[in-house]
Design a protein around this motif. Structure first.
Motif, PDB file in Angstrom:
ATOM      1  N   MET A 175       0.837  -1.196   0.000  1.00  0.00           N
ATOM      2  CA  MET A 175       0.000   0.000   0.000  1.00  0.00           C
ATOM      3  C   MET A 175       0.871   1.244   0.000  1.00  0.00           C
ATOM      4  N   PHE A 177       1.625   4.697   1.610  1.00  0.00           N
ATOM      5  CA  PHE A 177       1.396   5.446   2.833  1.00  0.00           C
ATOM      6  C   PHE A 177       2.116   6.782   2.763  1.00  0.00           C
ATOM      7  N   PHE A 186      -7.727   9.273   7.408  1.00  0.00           N
ATOM      8  CA  PHE A 186      -7.191   7.949   7.107  1.00  0.00           C
ATOM      9  C   PHE A 186      -6.688   7.874   5.659  1.00  0.00           C
ATOM     10  N   TRP A 187      -7.281   8.685   4.775  1.00  0.00           N
ATOM     11  CA  TRP A 187      -6.910   8.718   3.353  1.00  0.00           C
ATOM     12  C   TRP A 187      -6.765  10.173   2.907  1.00  0.00           C
ATOM     13  N   TRP A 199      -5.221   8.056  -4.380  1.00  0.00           N
ATOM     14  CA  TRP A 199      -5.437   8.016  -2.942  1.00  0.00           C
ATOM     15  C   TRP A 199      -4.233   7.403  -2.231  1.00  0.00           C
ATOM     16  N   TRP A 200      -3.850   8.019  -1.117  1.00  0.00           N
ATOM     17  CA  TRP A 200      -2.770   7.528  -0.277  1.00  0.00           C
ATOM     18  C   TRP A 200      -3.315   7.282   1.133  1.00  0.00           C
ATOM     19  N   ALA A 201      -2.925   6.163   1.719  1.00  0.00           N
ATOM     20  CA  ALA A 201      -3.282   5.891   3.116  1.00  0.00           C
ATOM     21  C   ALA A 201      -2.325   6.645   4.037  1.00  0.00           C
ATOM     22  N   THR A 202      -2.810   7.040   5.180  1.00  0.00           N
ATOM     23  CA  THR A 202      -1.957   7.725   6.154  1.00  0.00           C
ATOM     24  C   THR A 202      -1.532   6.725   7.247  1.00  0.00           C
ATOM     25  N   LEU A 205      -4.341   5.170   9.307  1.00  0.00           N
ATOM     26  CA  LEU A 205      -5.035   3.977   8.812  1.00  0.00           C
ATOM     27  C   LEU A 205      -4.218   2.728   9.138  1.00  0.00           C
TER      28      LEU A 205
END
Length: 325
Positions: A175, A177, A186-187, A199-202, A205
Protein backbone atom coordinates in the motif's frame (compact mmCIF):
# COMPACT_ATOMS: atom_id res chain seq x y z
CA UNK A 1 -46.14 -14.43 18.58
CA UNK A 2 -42.64 -13.53 19.79
CA UNK A 3 -39.93 -13.75 17.14
CA UNK A 4 -36.90 -15.63 18.52
CA UNK A 5 -33.27 -15.28 17.43
CA UNK A 6 -30.56 -17.57 18.85
CA UNK A 7 -32.66 -18.44 21.89
CA UNK A 8 -33.78 -14.90 22.74
CA UNK A 9 -36.68 -12.72 21.58
CA UNK A 10 -35.68 -10.44 18.74
CA UNK A 11 -36.53 -7.37 20.82
CA UNK A 12 -33.83 -8.33 23.35
CA UNK A 13 -31.17 -8.32 20.64
CA UNK A 14 -32.51 -5.04 19.23
CA UNK A 15 -32.45 -3.49 22.70
CA UNK A 16 -28.79 -4.45 23.15
CA UNK A 17 -27.74 -3.08 19.76
CA UNK A 18 -29.69 0.14 20.32
CA UNK A 19 -27.83 0.63 23.62
CA UNK A 20 -24.47 0.10 21.89
CA UNK A 21 -25.37 2.43 19.00
CA UNK A 22 -26.57 5.10 21.44
CA UNK A 23 -23.32 4.81 23.42
CA UNK A 24 -21.17 5.16 20.31
CA UNK A 25 -23.23 8.09 19.04
CA UNK A 26 -22.98 9.81 22.42
CA UNK A 27 -19.23 9.15 22.54
CA UNK A 28 -18.49 10.52 19.07
CA UNK A 29 -21.26 13.08 18.67
CA UNK A 30 -21.26 14.65 22.13
CA UNK A 31 -18.23 13.78 24.25
CA UNK A 32 -15.66 13.87 21.45
CA UNK A 33 -17.31 15.97 18.78
CA UNK A 34 -14.05 17.86 18.40
CA UNK A 35 -10.60 16.26 18.27
CA UNK A 36 -8.83 16.71 21.58
CA UNK A 37 -6.48 14.86 23.88
CA UNK A 38 -8.24 12.70 26.46
CA UNK A 39 -6.92 13.12 29.99
CA UNK A 40 -6.37 10.31 32.48
CA UNK A 41 -9.11 11.77 34.69
CA UNK A 42 -11.63 11.77 31.85
CA UNK A 43 -10.60 8.25 30.89
CA UNK A 44 -11.24 6.98 34.41
CA UNK A 45 -14.64 8.71 34.65
CA UNK A 46 -15.78 7.41 31.27
CA UNK A 47 -14.56 3.92 32.14
CA UNK A 48 -16.48 4.01 35.42
CA UNK A 49 -19.61 4.95 33.44
CA UNK A 50 -19.13 2.01 31.03
CA UNK A 51 -18.45 -0.41 33.89
CA UNK A 52 -21.59 0.74 35.69
CA UNK A 53 -23.59 0.31 32.49
CA UNK A 54 -22.12 -3.14 31.85
CA UNK A 55 -22.94 -4.24 35.39
CA UNK A 56 -26.44 -2.75 35.10
CA UNK A 57 -27.02 -4.80 31.95
CA UNK A 58 -25.83 -7.86 33.88
CA UNK A 59 -28.34 -6.99 36.60
CA UNK A 60 -31.08 -6.87 33.99
CA UNK A 61 -30.04 -10.29 32.66
CA UNK A 62 -30.14 -11.61 36.24
CA UNK A 63 -33.71 -10.32 36.55
CA UNK A 64 -34.80 -11.45 33.06
CA UNK A 65 -33.11 -14.87 32.82
CA UNK A 66 -32.32 -15.77 36.40
CA UNK A 67 -29.30 -15.98 38.71
CA UNK A 68 -27.38 -18.58 36.65
CA UNK A 69 -27.50 -16.44 33.50
CA UNK A 70 -26.66 -13.29 35.46
CA UNK A 71 -23.65 -14.95 37.11
CA UNK A 72 -22.47 -16.35 33.76
CA UNK A 73 -22.67 -12.89 32.17
CA UNK A 74 -20.75 -11.30 35.05
CA UNK A 75 -18.04 -13.97 34.94
CA UNK A 76 -17.71 -13.61 31.18
CA UNK A 77 -17.50 -9.84 31.59
CA UNK A 78 -14.68 -10.09 34.14
CA UNK A 79 -12.79 -12.68 32.08
CA UNK A 80 -13.03 -10.65 28.86
CA UNK A 81 -12.04 -7.43 30.64
CA UNK A 82 -9.03 -9.10 32.24
CA UNK A 83 -7.79 -10.98 29.19
CA UNK A 84 -8.05 -7.80 27.13
CA UNK A 85 -5.68 -5.98 29.48
CA UNK A 86 -2.64 -7.26 27.60
CA UNK A 87 -4.21 -5.85 24.44
CA UNK A 88 -3.77 -2.37 25.93
CA UNK A 89 0.00 -2.89 26.03
CA UNK A 90 0.04 -3.92 22.36
CA UNK A 91 -2.14 -0.96 21.29
CA UNK A 92 0.15 1.40 23.22
CA UNK A 93 3.13 -0.13 21.38
CA UNK A 94 1.41 0.40 18.01
CA UNK A 95 0.65 4.04 18.73
CA UNK A 96 4.13 4.79 20.03
CA UNK A 97 5.87 2.98 17.15
CA UNK A 98 3.83 4.89 14.56
CA UNK A 99 4.15 8.17 16.50
CA UNK A 100 0.37 8.66 16.70
CA UNK A 101 -0.32 11.63 19.02
CA UNK A 102 -2.80 11.10 21.87
CA UNK A 103 -5.15 13.61 20.25
CA UNK A 104 -5.79 11.19 17.36
CA UNK A 105 -5.72 7.91 19.28
CA UNK A 106 -9.38 8.12 20.30
CA UNK A 107 -10.40 8.27 16.62
CA UNK A 108 -8.54 5.03 15.90
CA UNK A 109 -10.02 3.32 18.96
CA UNK A 110 -13.54 4.51 18.13
CA UNK A 111 -13.53 3.16 14.59
CA UNK A 112 -11.72 0.09 15.84
CA UNK A 113 -14.60 -0.78 18.16
CA UNK A 114 -16.99 -0.88 15.19
CA UNK A 115 -14.80 -3.52 13.59
CA UNK A 116 -14.66 -5.43 16.88
CA UNK A 117 -18.47 -5.50 17.15
CA UNK A 118 -18.77 -7.11 13.72
CA UNK A 119 -15.73 -9.37 14.06
CA UNK A 120 -16.75 -10.74 17.46
CA UNK A 121 -20.28 -11.41 16.18
CA UNK A 122 -18.91 -13.59 13.38
CA UNK A 123 -16.41 -15.42 15.60
CA UNK A 124 -18.89 -16.04 18.42
CA UNK A 125 -21.50 -17.18 15.92
CA UNK A 126 -19.08 -19.71 14.43
CA UNK A 127 -18.02 -20.83 17.90
CA UNK A 128 -21.63 -21.35 18.97
CA UNK A 129 -22.36 -23.44 15.88
CA UNK A 130 -19.24 -25.57 16.43
CA UNK A 131 -20.03 -26.16 20.12
CA UNK A 132 -23.66 -27.00 19.35
CA UNK A 133 -22.73 -29.46 16.57
CA UNK A 134 -19.52 -30.90 18.00
CA UNK A 135 -19.27 -30.92 21.79
CA UNK A 136 -15.71 -32.22 21.60
CA UNK A 137 -14.69 -28.76 20.37
CA UNK A 138 -14.82 -27.76 24.03
CA UNK A 139 -11.84 -30.06 24.65
CA UNK A 140 -9.97 -28.29 21.84
CA UNK A 141 -10.82 -24.92 23.38
CA UNK A 142 -9.63 -26.11 26.78
CA UNK A 143 -6.34 -27.52 25.49
CA UNK A 144 -5.70 -24.34 23.53
CA UNK A 145 -6.30 -22.14 26.58
CA UNK A 146 -4.01 -24.24 28.76
CA UNK A 147 -1.30 -24.13 26.07
CA UNK A 148 -1.69 -20.34 25.70
CA UNK A 149 -1.58 -19.84 29.46
CA UNK A 150 1.59 -21.88 29.88
CA UNK A 151 3.18 -20.15 26.90
CA UNK A 152 2.33 -16.72 28.38
CA UNK A 153 3.76 -17.78 31.75
CA UNK A 154 7.20 -18.49 30.29
CA UNK A 155 7.20 -16.00 27.42
CA UNK A 156 9.60 -13.09 27.19
CA UNK A 157 8.17 -9.98 28.85
CA UNK A 158 9.06 -7.79 25.90
CA UNK A 159 6.56 -7.36 23.07
CA UNK A 160 8.14 -7.78 19.62
CA UNK A 161 9.12 -4.68 17.68
CA UNK A 162 6.45 -3.56 15.25
CA UNK A 163 8.99 -3.66 12.41
CA UNK A 164 8.98 -7.47 12.76
CA UNK A 165 5.19 -7.68 12.46
CA UNK A 166 4.33 -9.61 9.28
CA UNK A 167 1.10 -7.69 8.65
CA UNK A 168 2.92 -4.39 9.11
CA UNK A 169 5.58 -5.38 6.56
CA UNK A 170 2.95 -6.66 4.10
CA UNK A 171 0.93 -3.45 4.31
CA UNK A 172 4.06 -1.34 3.88
CA UNK A 173 4.99 -3.33 0.76
CA UNK A 174 1.54 -3.38 -0.85
CA UNK A 175 0.00 0.00 0.00
CA UNK A 176 1.01 3.63 -0.47
CA UNK A 177 1.40 5.45 2.83
CA UNK A 178 2.08 9.12 3.31
CA UNK A 179 5.35 9.88 5.15
CA UNK A 180 3.52 11.77 7.90
CA UNK A 181 0.10 12.05 9.50
CA UNK A 182 -2.51 14.35 7.97
CA UNK A 183 -4.58 15.26 10.97
CA UNK A 184 -7.41 12.81 11.66
CA UNK A 185 -7.62 11.59 8.06
CA UNK A 186 -7.19 7.95 7.11
CA UNK A 187 -6.91 8.72 3.35
CA UNK A 188 -5.71 11.75 1.39
CA UNK A 189 -5.33 12.68 -2.27
CA UNK A 190 -1.67 12.53 -3.22
CA UNK A 191 -1.71 15.49 -5.63
CA UNK A 192 -2.89 17.77 -2.80
CA UNK A 193 0.22 16.97 -0.76
CA UNK A 194 3.02 16.85 -3.31
CA UNK A 195 2.73 13.09 -3.90
CA UNK A 196 1.73 10.98 -6.90
CA UNK A 197 -1.88 11.20 -8.07
CA UNK A 198 -4.46 8.99 -6.43
CA UNK A 199 -5.44 8.02 -2.94
CA UNK A 200 -2.77 7.53 -0.28
CA UNK A 201 -3.28 5.89 3.12
CA UNK A 202 -1.96 7.73 6.15
CA UNK A 203 -0.13 6.16 9.13
CA UNK A 204 -3.39 6.59 11.06
CA UNK A 205 -5.03 3.98 8.81
CA UNK A 206 -2.04 1.70 9.35
CA UNK A 207 -2.53 2.07 13.11
CA UNK A 208 -6.24 1.21 12.74
CA UNK A 209 -5.53 -1.97 10.77
CA UNK A 210 -2.88 -3.09 13.25
CA UNK A 211 -5.19 -2.40 16.21
CA UNK A 212 -7.93 -4.46 14.55
CA UNK A 213 -5.49 -7.32 13.92
CA UNK A 214 -4.45 -7.21 17.59
CA UNK A 215 -8.13 -7.47 18.57
CA UNK A 216 -8.50 -10.50 16.30
CA UNK A 217 -5.52 -12.24 17.90
CA UNK A 218 -6.77 -11.60 21.44
CA UNK A 219 -10.28 -12.73 20.51
CA UNK A 220 -8.83 -16.16 19.74
CA UNK A 221 -7.99 -16.44 23.46
CA UNK A 222 -10.93 -14.67 25.05
CA UNK A 223 -13.83 -16.19 23.11
CA UNK A 224 -12.98 -19.84 23.94
CA UNK A 225 -12.49 -18.72 27.54
CA UNK A 226 -16.02 -17.34 27.76
CA UNK A 227 -17.46 -20.43 26.05
CA UNK A 228 -15.98 -22.31 29.01
CA UNK A 229 -18.29 -20.32 31.27
CA UNK A 230 -21.44 -20.41 29.15
CA UNK A 231 -22.43 -21.66 25.72
CA UNK A 232 -25.22 -19.08 25.46
CA UNK A 233 -24.23 -16.89 22.43
CA UNK A 234 -26.16 -13.89 23.75
CA UNK A 235 -24.33 -13.91 27.08
CA UNK A 236 -20.98 -14.51 25.38
CA UNK A 237 -21.48 -11.68 22.89
CA UNK A 238 -22.97 -9.06 25.22
CA UNK A 239 -20.36 -9.61 27.95
CA UNK A 240 -17.64 -9.36 25.27
CA UNK A 241 -18.89 -6.09 23.82
CA UNK A 242 -19.60 -4.34 27.13
CA UNK A 243 -16.16 -5.32 28.45
CA UNK A 244 -14.43 -4.05 25.30
CA UNK A 245 -16.39 -0.79 25.29
CA UNK A 246 -15.27 -0.13 28.84
CA UNK A 247 -11.69 -1.15 28.19
CA UNK A 248 -11.36 1.27 25.28
CA UNK A 249 -12.60 4.04 27.57
CA UNK A 250 -10.00 3.00 30.16
CA UNK A 251 -7.18 2.81 27.60
CA UNK A 252 -5.87 6.35 28.11
CA UNK A 253 -5.51 5.77 31.84
CA UNK A 254 -3.95 2.33 31.49
CA UNK A 255 -1.57 3.42 28.73
CA UNK A 256 -0.13 6.03 31.06
CA UNK A 257 0.71 3.43 33.69
CA UNK A 258 1.34 0.17 31.81
CA UNK A 259 4.71 -0.09 33.52
CA UNK A 260 2.90 -0.57 36.85
CA UNK A 261 1.27 -3.83 35.67
CA UNK A 262 4.45 -5.66 34.77
CA UNK A 263 3.52 -8.82 36.72
CA UNK A 264 -0.13 -9.00 35.70
CA UNK A 265 0.68 -11.37 32.85
CA UNK A 266 1.39 -14.15 35.37
CA UNK A 267 -2.09 -13.79 36.84
CA UNK A 268 -3.58 -13.75 33.33
CA UNK A 269 -1.69 -16.91 32.39
CA UNK A 270 -3.06 -18.71 35.47
CA UNK A 271 -6.57 -17.52 34.59
CA UNK A 272 -6.19 -19.04 31.11
CA UNK A 273 -4.97 -22.36 32.53
CA UNK A 274 -7.80 -22.45 35.09
CA UNK A 275 -10.47 -21.70 32.48
CA UNK A 276 -8.90 -24.18 30.06
CA UNK A 277 -9.25 -26.94 32.67
CA UNK A 278 -12.82 -25.79 33.39
CA UNK A 279 -13.88 -25.95 29.74
CA UNK A 280 -12.43 -29.46 29.40
CA UNK A 281 -14.36 -30.53 32.50
CA UNK A 282 -17.57 -29.18 30.94
CA UNK A 283 -17.21 -31.64 28.05
CA UNK A 284 -16.03 -34.56 30.18
CA UNK A 285 -18.94 -33.99 32.56
CA UNK A 286 -21.42 -33.88 29.67
CA UNK A 287 -20.27 -37.24 28.29
CA UNK A 288 -20.21 -38.84 31.76
CA UNK A 289 -16.46 -39.42 32.04
CA UNK A 290 -16.15 -37.29 35.20
CA UNK A 291 -18.62 -36.05 37.77
CA UNK A 292 -16.67 -32.89 38.58
CA UNK A 293 -18.05 -29.54 37.50
CA UNK A 294 -16.71 -26.10 38.42
CA UNK A 295 -19.64 -23.87 39.52
CA UNK A 296 -19.87 -20.47 37.87
CA UNK A 297 -19.61 -18.56 41.20
CA UNK A 298 -16.36 -20.44 41.92
CA UNK A 299 -15.05 -19.54 38.44
CA UNK A 300 -15.82 -15.89 39.10
CA UNK A 301 -14.19 -16.01 42.52
CA UNK A 302 -11.00 -17.70 41.31
CA UNK A 303 -10.71 -15.41 38.28
CA UNK A 304 -11.25 -12.25 40.30
CA UNK A 305 -8.93 -13.45 43.07
CA UNK A 306 -6.07 -14.21 40.68
CA UNK A 307 -6.42 -10.87 38.91
CA UNK A 308 -6.73 -8.91 42.15
CA UNK A 309 -3.59 -10.59 43.50
CA UNK A 310 -1.76 -9.92 40.21
CA UNK A 311 -2.66 -6.22 40.28
CA UNK A 312 -1.70 -5.78 43.93
CA UNK A 313 1.61 -7.62 43.48
CA UNK A 314 2.43 -5.57 40.37
CA UNK A 315 1.68 -2.28 42.12
CA UNK A 316 3.78 -3.36 45.10
CA UNK A 317 6.78 -4.52 43.07
CA UNK A 318 6.80 -1.40 40.87
CA UNK A 319 6.06 1.13 43.62
CA UNK A 320 9.55 2.68 43.30
CA UNK A 321 9.81 2.48 39.52
CA UNK A 322 10.18 5.79 37.68
CA UNK A 323 7.16 6.94 35.63
CA UNK A 324 7.02 5.79 32.02
CA UNK A 325 8.18 8.40 29.55
Amino acid sequence: MTVMFVGYPLWVWLMFFLIVIALLAFDLGVLHKEQREITVSESLKLSAFYIALGLAFGGWIWWYKGADAGMAYLTGYVVEKSLSMDNVFVIALIFSSLAVPRIYQHRVLFWGILGVILMRAVMIGLGAVLVAQYQWVLMVFGAFLVFTGVKMLFADDEHPDIEHNKLYRWLRNHMRFTPTLHGEKFWVRGEAHGLERGWWATPLLLALVLVESADLIFAVDSIPAIFAITQDPFLVYTSNIFAILGLRALYFALAAMVHRFHYLKYALSLVLVFIGVKVALVYLNDIGMVALKVPTPLSLGVTFGLLFAGVLYSLYKTRNDPPAV
